[in-house]
Design a protein around this motif. Structure first.
Motif, PDB file in Angstrom:
ATOM      1  N   VAL A 244       0.844  -1.195   0.000  1.00 43.16           N
ATOM      2  CA  VAL A 244       0.000   0.000   0.000  1.00 43.16           C
ATOM      3  C   VAL A 244       0.876   1.240   0.000  1.00 43.16           C
ATOM      4  N   ILE A 245       0.503   2.224  -0.798  1.00 43.62           N
ATOM      5  CA  ILE A 245       1.205   3.506  -0.809  1.00 43.62           C
ATOM      6  C   ILE A 245       0.242   4.568  -0.292  1.00 43.62           C
ATOM      7  N   LYS A 246       0.575   5.146   0.856  1.00 44.02           N
ATOM      8  CA  LYS A 246      -0.274   6.173   1.457  1.00 44.02           C
ATOM      9  C   LYS A 246       0.452   7.515   1.403  1.00 44.02           C
ATOM     10  N   LYS A 247      -0.257   8.519   0.901  1.00 42.84           N
ATOM     11  CA  LYS A 247       0.305   9.868   0.846  1.00 42.84           C
ATOM     12  C   LYS A 247      -0.256  10.662   2.021  1.00 42.84           C
ATOM     13  N   ALA A 541       2.469  13.764   0.792  1.00 47.90           N
ATOM     14  CA  ALA A 541       1.466  14.049  -0.238  1.00 47.90           C
ATOM     15  C   ALA A 541       1.909  15.159  -1.186  1.00 47.90           C
ATOM     16  N   SER A 542       2.582  16.177  -0.654  1.00 48.46           N
ATOM     17  CA  SER A 542       2.949  17.328  -1.482  1.00 48.46           C
ATOM     18  C   SER A 542       4.122  17.038  -2.419  1.00 48.46           C
ATOM     19  N   GLN A 543       4.904  15.990  -2.088  1.00 49.37           N
ATOM     20  CA  GLN A 543       6.036  15.613  -2.943  1.00 49.37           C
ATOM     21  C   GLN A 543       6.290  14.111  -2.813  1.00 49.37           C
ATOM     22  N   PRO A 544       5.391  13.288  -3.374  1.00 50.47           N
ATOM     23  CA  PRO A 544       5.497  11.835  -3.215  1.00 50.47           C
ATOM     24  C   PRO A 544       6.816  11.288  -3.763  1.00 50.47           C
ATOM     25  N   CYS A 545       7.238  10.173  -3.218  1.00 49.58           N
ATOM     26  CA  CYS A 545       8.470   9.519  -3.670  1.00 49.58           C
ATOM     27  C   CYS A 545       8.414   9.281  -5.176  1.00 49.58           C
ATOM     28  N   ILE A 546       9.446   9.693  -5.876  1.00 47.59           N
ATOM     29  CA  ILE A 546       9.429   9.640  -7.340  1.00 47.59           C
ATOM     30  C   ILE A 546       9.463   8.220  -7.891  1.00 47.59           C
ATOM     31  N   LEU A 547       9.820   7.228  -7.069  1.00 50.52           N
ATOM     32  CA  LEU A 547       9.847   5.839  -7.538  1.00 50.52           C
ATOM     33  C   LEU A 547       8.513   5.130  -7.313  1.00 50.52           C
ATOM     34  N   LEU A 548       7.593   5.814  -6.596  1.00 52.21           N
ATOM     35  CA  LEU A 548       6.317   5.181  -6.275  1.00 52.21           C
ATOM     36  C   LEU A 548       5.169   5.760  -7.094  1.00 52.21           C
TER      37      LEU A 548
END
Length: 548
Positions: A244-247, A541-548
């Motif tokens: 799960v990816i949560k922002k 949330a404002s800058q999510p991980c670029i690999l996800l």
């Protein structure tokens, strides 16, 4: 070859048992199993107990590279440098010696000088000198390989150049079985090579077994699928059942609140599903974030505290322990000099990294003071003033003879210091739990008290205990909540994994180049695949991980 939980270790142990059962070993011969981490060794020992009949277990020797090579060099290193007595230069003491050394080549040269001049041997040089020993003495090599005709090498993809030379030497006479995951290589910075598996194949022409599609850690889950997709960049936009990816929105007052809430939810979920032996790990990018998260989980804020364990770097706590036990000993006429030198080692070595120039200047000033009794500078004067006060307070102490109580009494002398260098001793020592969970140190301190009604020799006792800690099996019964860096998680497994992105310290920097992105993919894959049940990424949330 195979990914996380593919069964490489299990199959290799069953192979070893087959060799024993079918009389492929001569009397006094053993199968040798070598791995890097002490925690991995304990897991392997547990697997051996579950799989291998008791009568056969004694014919399988399970050890770390360091443990096996240390024994070898203790017996034969005098043939290399003429020094019949060698001592282990523990990582925390190596950090103190290398604090002012720049560059890997210069660090290696300094370590070689310490070995040649003083017989102090760093872990970093173990494989190099073992390989050199085998190169110069075929008789010693024969002694080892005749005893171990079959050698299993775990985590082969992580071997550096010296370890590869060591393995090649063993392979001249013994049958080698290498276990490797080509996609779990995260130690390029310490000399691992992307071509190492190809080099092994070229050198030994082995039979190759590919377990890529096997998954015994999280069967029925899509955690491994996510990890493999991540390496290929195929994970973006995909939906996974068990990843799960949560922002999360940034909370300036409580930056780690979202993490704490999710841990509470996971605990409730696991208690219902797994039962009382549940385990959770929070994985972060750096040691600094790890301590920040730990402090928040321990705090009484809008949410209650969560009890947890932290996989700390041993350098600072170990050196702080030397400072404190040095003060537990009967005061000496030159106590200021003794304690100042212990503190200097702590200051230089606590971080395990290169020391700041200002810190080096501070240390040099204190060293100059010890020789000339002259010093200038507000911070330096404060340090020496408070150090003198600590020593005077120590002289007035009357110990109880209970090691834990007396340890805490001496530790408290540093608690209210204004000098950062003295406060760090108190902070680091809080993480040194040897007095609570290390029966060895408590027992030795108790023995010293019984024999002399003092802690004379306490410093040697802790240094010896810390030395032994490097060669005994480490904890692997992970229950409850744990916090560690992504690198530290390798070889471990938990029911649920949280990979936490700190707002100010992204998991992957936005401007990362191709090499950095590739390294981050491998690292995040290792972290994500530690889970048996579920992996959760918590990204800003404002800058999510670029690999996800």
């Amino acid at each position: 070859m195979g990914g996380p939980g593919a069964g490489k270790t299990t199959v290799s142990l069953l192979k070893a048992n087959w060799l024993i059962e079918n009389a492929k070993l001569l009397p006094e011969q053993k199968v040798l199993f070598l791995s890097f981490a002490r925690s991995t060794i304990t897991n392997i020992q547990k697997t051996t107990q579950a799989l291998i009949p008791e009568k056969n277990r004694k014919l399988i020797e399970i050890n770390t590279y360091h443990g096996f090579i240390w024994r070898l060099l203790q017996n034969y290193s005098y043939l290399l440098n003429g020094n019949r007595r060698i001592s282990l230069l523990t990582p925390h003491m190596a950090s103190a010696h290398l604090a002012e050394v720049d560059g890997s080549d210069m660090r290696g040269q300094k370590l070689e000088e310490l070995y040649a001049d003083n017989g102090l041997l760093s872990f970093d040089l173990f494989a190099k000198y073992a390989a050199e020993l085998f190169k110069r003495s075929d008789r010693i090599l024969r002694l080892i390989t005749d005893t171990h005709p079959v050698i299993i090498v775990d985590e082969f993809q992580d071997t550096d150049g010296n370890e590869w030379e060591f393995i090649q030497a063993l392979g001249r006479n013994s049958t080698m079985i290498a276990l490797a995951d080509p996609e779990q290589r995260i130690y390029d910075f310490r000399g691992a090579n992307v071509n190492r598996i190809e080099e092994y194949i070229k050198k030994f022409s082995p039979i190759i077994f590919d377990f890529e599609q096997e998954n015994n850690r999280s069967p029925g889950k899509d955690i491994i699928t996510f990890g493999n997709d991540l390496l290929l960049g195929k994970n973006k936009g995909e939906m996974y059942n068990d990843v799960v990816i949560k922002k999360y929105p940034f909370n300036r007052d409580e930056p780690n609140k979202t993490l704490k809430l999710n841990i509470f939810e996971a605990i409730k979920r696991l208690k219902t599903g797994v039962g009382s032996d549940w385990s959770i790990v929070v994985l972060v990018r750096s040691k600094r974030i790890m301590f920040s998260v730990s402090a928040y989980l321990s705090s009484h804020t809008s949410l209650p505290p969560i009890f947890h364990d932290v996989a700390i770097d041993p350098n600072g706590p170990s050196l702080a322990g030397v400072v404190i036990t040095g003060l537990m000993e009967p005061p000496q006429f030159n106590q200021l000099e003794i304690t100042a030198n212990d503190l200097i080692n702590h200051i230089r070595g606590r971080s395990g990294d290169k020391v700041a120039e200002t810190t080096i200047q501070f240390v040099n000033a204190i060293n100059t003071y010890l020789k000339t009794k002259k010093v200038i500078g507000k911070k330096r004067l404060l340090f020496l003033q408070e150090l003198n006060e600590i020593i005077e307070k120590r002289k007035a102490l009357k110990f109880s003879g209970v090691p834990e109580t007396d340890w805490l009494t001496v530790r408290s002398l540093f608690q209210d210091c204004e000098s950062d260098f003295l406060k760090h001793v108190y902070e680091d020592a809080k993480y040194l739990r040897l007095l609570n969970k290390g029966a060895l140190l408590s027992e030795r301190l108790s023995e010293k008290w019984r024999s002399s009604q003092s802690y004379d020799g306490a410093k040697v006792a802790i240094e010896d205990a810390l030395l032994q800690e490097h060669f005994i099996a480490a904890q692997t019964s992970y229950k409850g909540v744990h916090i560690m860096t992504l690198h530290k998680s390798k070889g471990k497994e938990f029911d649920e994994v949280f990979i936490w992105e700190d707002y100010y310290n992204p998991l992957v920097h936005q401007k990362s180049d191709g090499k950095q992105l590739n390294e981050s993919r491998y690292l995040l894959r290792v972290g994500a695949t530690r889970a048996r049940e579920k992996t959760t990424f918590l990204t800003v949330a404002s800058q999510p991980c670029i690999l996800l």
